[in-house]
Design a protein around this motif. Structure first.
Motif, PDB file in Angstrom:
ATOM      1  N   ARG A 282       0.822  -1.215   0.000  1.00 57.74           N
ATOM      2  CA  ARG A 282       0.000   0.000   0.000  1.00 57.74           C
ATOM      3  C   ARG A 282       0.851   1.258   0.000  1.00 57.74           C
ATOM      4  N   ASP A 283       0.340   2.280  -0.673  1.00 57.09           N
ATOM      5  CA  ASP A 283       1.022   3.582  -0.725  1.00 57.09           C
ATOM      6  C   ASP A 283       0.656   4.364   0.548  1.00 57.09           C
TER       7      ASP A 283
ATOM      8  N   SER B 130     -11.094   4.286   7.745  1.00 59.02           N
ATOM      9  CA  SER B 130     -10.195   3.948   8.843  1.00 59.02           C
ATOM     10  C   SER B 130     -10.570   2.619   9.498  1.00 59.02           C
ATOM     11  N   ARG B 131     -11.847   2.283   9.489  1.00 60.55           N
ATOM     12  CA  ARG B 131     -12.299   1.050  10.143  1.00 60.55           C
ATOM     13  C   ARG B 131     -11.551  -0.167   9.594  1.00 60.55           C
ATOM     14  N   VAL B 132     -11.394  -0.242   8.271  1.00 60.49           N
ATOM     15  CA  VAL B 132     -10.739  -1.424   7.704  1.00 60.49           C
ATOM     16  C   VAL B 132      -9.238  -1.236   7.572  1.00 60.49           C
ATOM     17  N   LEU B 133      -8.785  -0.010   7.428  1.00 61.14           N
ATOM     18  CA  LEU B 133      -7.332   0.197   7.253  1.00 61.14           C
ATOM     19  C   LEU B 133      -6.593  -0.096   8.554  1.00 61.14           C
ATOM     20  N   LYS B 134      -7.223   0.249   9.665  1.00 60.00           N
ATOM     21  CA  LYS B 134      -6.599  -0.026  10.962  1.00 60.00           C
ATOM     22  C   LYS B 134      -6.384  -1.532  11.125  1.00 60.00           C
TER      23      LYS B 134
ATOM     24  N   VAL C  67      -2.966   5.831   1.761  1.00 58.79           N
ATOM     25  CA  VAL C  67      -3.598   5.259   2.965  1.00 58.79           C
ATOM     26  C   VAL C  67      -3.916   6.362   3.958  1.00 58.79           C
ATOM     27  N   SER C  68      -3.017   7.303   4.062  1.00 57.82           N
ATOM     28  CA  SER C  68      -3.251   8.384   5.015  1.00 57.82           C
ATOM     29  C   SER C  68      -4.478   9.227   4.602  1.00 57.82           C
ATOM     30  N   LYS C  69      -4.658   9.450   3.289  1.00 59.39           N
ATOM     31  CA  LYS C  69      -5.883  10.145   2.839  1.00 59.39           C
ATOM     32  C   LYS C  69      -7.123   9.301   3.144  1.00 59.39           C
TER      33      LYS C  69
END
Ligand SMILES: CSC[C@H]1O[C@H](OP(=O)(O)O)[C@H](O)[C@@H]1O
Ligand SMILES: Nc1ncnc2[nH]cnc12
Length: 299
Positions: A280-281, A293-297, A285-287
């Motif tokens: 992942r970039d 955020s629920r799934v990225l965390k 990801v930060s954007k």
């Protein structure tokens, strides 16, 4: 990731107002606030307030005074601003042309499908460096549709549950051949804005449904003049009171504490991310933290 269906949700209701709906009535403690998103600015400031104790956030889709055409709307910023404001449910209100005899001007349609013929718009929050594919097989939340249907019935407003909204790019209205083609495809109504709005709401895991308000018979009907802005605005002025009353009636029902959405709109990203965490970039990801955020965390 928490997906316990008994999990308590305190809904925050987003309303996206279309042509002719630039404010909503009855909001208390209201305040227009600027919301910046990682995708830029939404169409206007957002109007925050409460109605019967339920937190609401209103956005005029084209901006106050209607400066923005459908192809120039920043759909990503509009939906991201809703998500960043805590919105769990979006009711989209839209002026549409009718493609069916039985859907005359003044009629409301609780749309359940779309054909997306728009082409000059950014359609996803995801991109190179973080790829996701959500399902939009059922693009609207039936729970919001149920509430709209119940309230329209109680209020005696002529309406139809279900119908396909053809999304055209615009800004010109359709040719007669296009209008006839969409009728042959079985479409019910036509407009220029609900895609990619509905797709982005799904990516942001926000429940979304459209109440489409018929303003004209587009250009296919032999007994009616072809659509003009003047006709749309005239009918919208008549529809607007119904729209405002509908929203006022829907909010207490939508705003009651509930569990997770039975249709799963609020878990749409659960199995959608395909890019491996190590591929992942970080900048993207930060954007994406603003909407996913629920799934990225968890990843
Ligand atoms: C003013 S007529 C065309 C305009 O109205 C509809 O917008 P909205 O969905 O925001 O009510 C239609 O899609 C066009 O953008
Ligand atoms: N006939 C029509 N075509 C596209 N968008 C519309 N919005 C309202 N009426 C419309």
């Amino acid at each position: 990731m928490s997906t316990n269906p008994a999990q308590a949700v305190q809904p925050v209701i987003g309303i996206i107002g279309g042509s002719g709906l630039y404010e909503i009535a009855g909001l208390e403690n209201k305040e227009w606030r600027k919301v910046e998103t990682p995708w830029g600015a939404p169409s206007d400031e957002l109007l925050f307030g409460t109605l019967d104790g339920v937190r609401c956030v209103f956005l005029p889709r084209h901006g106050r005074g209607h400066p923005l055409p459908p192809s120039r709307l920043n759909y990503r910023a509009n939906v991201a601003a809703m998500k960043m404001s805590g919105v769990t449910d979006i009711v989209s209100l839209s002026a549409v042309g009718s493609l069916r005899e039985e859907l005359p001007p003044g009629h409301f349609v609780i749309v359940d499908q779309f054909i997306d013929r728009s082409f000059a718009r950014e359609k996803s929050f995801f991109d190179t460096g973080c790829v996701a594919h959500v399902s939009v097989a059922d693009p609207v939340c039936p729970r919001i549709g149920d509430v709209a249907q119940a309230k329209l019935t109680e209020m005696g407003i002529a309406h139809t549950r279900g119908g396909t909204y053809l999304v055209m790019e615009g800004p010109q209205f359709s040719t007669r051949a296009e209008s006839e083609l969409y009728r042959q495809w079985g479409c019910s109504v036509i407009g220029m804005t609900n895609m990619p709005e509905a797709k982005l709401a799904r990516e942001a895991e926000i429940c979304y449904a459209t109440v489409a308000m018929v303003t004209d018979y587009d250009c296919w009907h032999q007994d009616h003049d072809s659509v003009t802005v003047d006709a749309v605005v005239r009918v919208m002025k008549q529809n607007a009171d119904h729209a405002r009353a509908l929203i006022k009636a829907m909010i207490p029902a939508l705003g009651a504490p509930r569990g997770l959405c039975p249709a799963g709109c609020d878990r749409a990203l659960e199995y959608a991310l395909i890019t491996a965490p190590e591929a992942r970039d970080p900048a993207l990801v930060s954007k994406l933290e603003a909407v996913a955020s629920r799934v990225l965390k968890a990843g």
